[in-house]
Design a protein around this motif. Sequence first.
Motif, PDB file in Angstrom:
ATOM      1  N   GLY A   1      -1.797  56.663  20.826  1.00  0.00           N
ATOM      2  CA  GLY A   1      -2.500  55.401  20.696  1.00  0.00           C
ATOM      3  C   GLY A   1      -2.772  54.701  22.004  1.00  0.00           C
ATOM      4  N   ALA A   2      -2.165  55.162  23.095  1.00  0.00           N
ATOM      5  CA  ALA A   2      -2.436  54.556  24.405  1.00  0.00           C
ATOM      6  C   ALA A   2      -3.750  55.087  24.965  1.00  0.00           C
ATOM      7  N   GLN A   3      -4.463  54.254  25.681  1.00  0.00           N
ATOM      8  CA  GLN A   3      -5.683  54.704  26.349  1.00  0.00           C
ATOM      9  C   GLN A   3      -5.317  55.776  27.369  1.00  0.00           C
TER      10      GLN A   3
ATOM     11  N   ARG B   1      -0.007  52.120  29.226  1.00  0.00           N
ATOM     12  CA  ARG B   1       0.952  51.481  28.328  1.00  0.00           C
ATOM     13  C   ARG B   1       0.743  49.976  28.268  1.00  0.00           C
TER      14      ARG B   1
ATOM     15  N   ASP C   1       7.925  50.452  20.202  1.00  0.00           N
ATOM     16  CA  ASP C   1       7.110  51.543  20.748  1.00  0.00           C
ATOM     17  C   ASP C   1       7.854  52.874  20.764  1.00  0.00           C
TER      18      ASP C   1
ATOM     19  N   THR D   1      -0.867  43.337  27.309  1.00  0.00           N
ATOM     20  CA  THR D   1      -1.136  43.958  26.006  1.00  0.00           C
ATOM     21  C   THR D   1      -0.611  45.384  26.048  1.00  0.00           C
ATOM     22  N   TRP D   2       0.428  45.646  25.265  1.00  0.00           N
ATOM     23  CA  TRP D   2       1.064  46.964  25.252  1.00  0.00           C
ATOM     24  C   TRP D   2       0.461  47.830  24.150  1.00  0.00           C
ATOM     25  N   SER D   3       0.430  49.127  24.401  1.00  0.00           N
ATOM     26  CA  SER D   3      -0.047  50.066  23.385  1.00  0.00           C
ATOM     27  C   SER D   3       0.637  51.409  23.584  1.00  0.00           C
TER      28      SER D   3
ATOM     29  N   ARG E   1       2.798  54.710  21.210  1.00  0.00           N
ATOM     30  CA  ARG E   1       4.061  54.957  20.523  1.00  0.00           C
ATOM     31  C   ARG E   1       4.624  56.294  20.987  1.00  0.00           C
TER      32      ARG E   1
END
Length: 547
Positions: free
Chosen positions: A58-60, A158, A242, A277-279, A281
């Motif tokens: 899901g992270a760029q 992240r 996460d 803004t976190w992304s 998993r």
Amino acid sequence: MEPGAGASGLTREPGQSRRASALFDYHERSKHRLDHYAPGPGGLDWANQPDPFRRFAGAQTVKLPFAADRLATRYNAIRRGELPAAHAFDLASIAILFEISLGLSAWKAFGSTRWSLRCNPSSGNLHPTEGYLLCPALPGLSAGVYHYLSRDHALERRAAIDDPGWSAMPGNEGVVVGVTSIYWREAWKYGMRAWRYCQHDCGHAIAALSYAAAALGWQTRVLSAAADETVVALLGIDRDADFGLAEKEAADSLLWIGVGISHPDLDRMRDSLCNATWSGRANRLSAEHVQWPDIDSIHRATHKPVTTEHRPTIATPMPPPADPPLDLPFATLARRRRSAVDFDGETHVSAERFFAMLETLLPRENTPPWNALDSSPSVHAALLVHRVSGLEAGLYMLLRDGAALSDLRQALRLEWLWEKRGPAHLPLYLLLPYELREIAKLICCHQAIAADSCFALGMLAPVERASDEPWRYRRLFWECGMLGHALYLEAEAADIRSTGIGCYFDDEMHELLGIADHRWQSLYHFTTGGPLDDPRLSTLPPYQFQP
């Protein structure tokens, strides 16, 4: 020594005493001994072998270019401290930094089975070390916290950051790189002793990053004052949501990599993450796990608090080491580095080549990997010389800091000769002229690789000093890993090969040397010689298998 007093004679706080006690308890119980090995799994649960690649779904993802082959810097220039003009900080340069430090170096195949190798070595090729990038906005790269996915040569974003506090890191002068460990990756195979190997691998990674940065004209410095809580927060490895059931990562270190030496305001950067803004998993590496409470205990005991920043140590000027037989582009050398699996028992190196290899283990100003440290050397090498032409076989001591001479002479056998050998500026001493191949084999868990080499060595560290500041115990292992990495590259440039040895009988080495207490302990072993390759294995390009 009075109860509650440390090695320095200062009274410790109760909590500090408990941590020191836990440190020495782990150190003793994680030793291999002639009559039994340190607690381990007893067998390998192949169904639960950890995934060697941490990913954040899901992270760029930012794909990095393969740009290292365009890097002109040669290894010999780096080892002489002759760095190129600093490259600009942009996507291409960041890509090179990671490609030739933590990136893949090759794939190996045996039949239908294949596995990857990396530029940074690892015990059992298990790779517990993870790398992160913290950067302001750079050409081609947005500001943020990124995880490096070596399998894909890509950065996973992240944290996206748009906060003025993040500019506490000078964007045109450098970046911060974070290093963490996943203990389970090593514990799966090595059990209790795995924590030691994770620390070795951290040192190897620090050295690999330092060399790669130097090839780009950059300096490296461990941000030694930072507390573990700061490392954890800046890298986002404390974000339970996460990670979920995924294996946690332990904080190791933050490195400043840039033009000259800078001290980014880590507290201000940490505060700015409140607006990030976190992304992403984290993936789970194994379906099941075996718990090793001793690893949890030593992790807690060696927790790093905030400490005072030290001024860089200025190394004593000395002549550069003699040129190696192979003066390769550094990117080529970094990718051809391998751990030998067997030696031929015949190859010799000349005394001049041997001395030059040892000279690269001495600190030089602005020269990797020792430019990453802010203190004098703590680790010294006890060498078992087998096949060095022009130098008698025997036991030698390389002092990486001459100030340790008196202490080591008192701590080791009184009958040792301590006769100077080699160039005047090389602090190498002959202790015992004697053939030690069989003793080397015995000490290294009966492995012939320690006897069939040109030389083997054990790395001696002042473990007792860590009783006052238990977190320094980790740093001693890191320094050992850095020494090992320097030897790996020197061996490749000499057209031979090295390998680290984590399996050795600690106290058999201490008995050989005459060590009777914790003042000095052997924390890592290494050996260098003429390699025997396995013809059944195929070698394939590093990024042939990309998703």
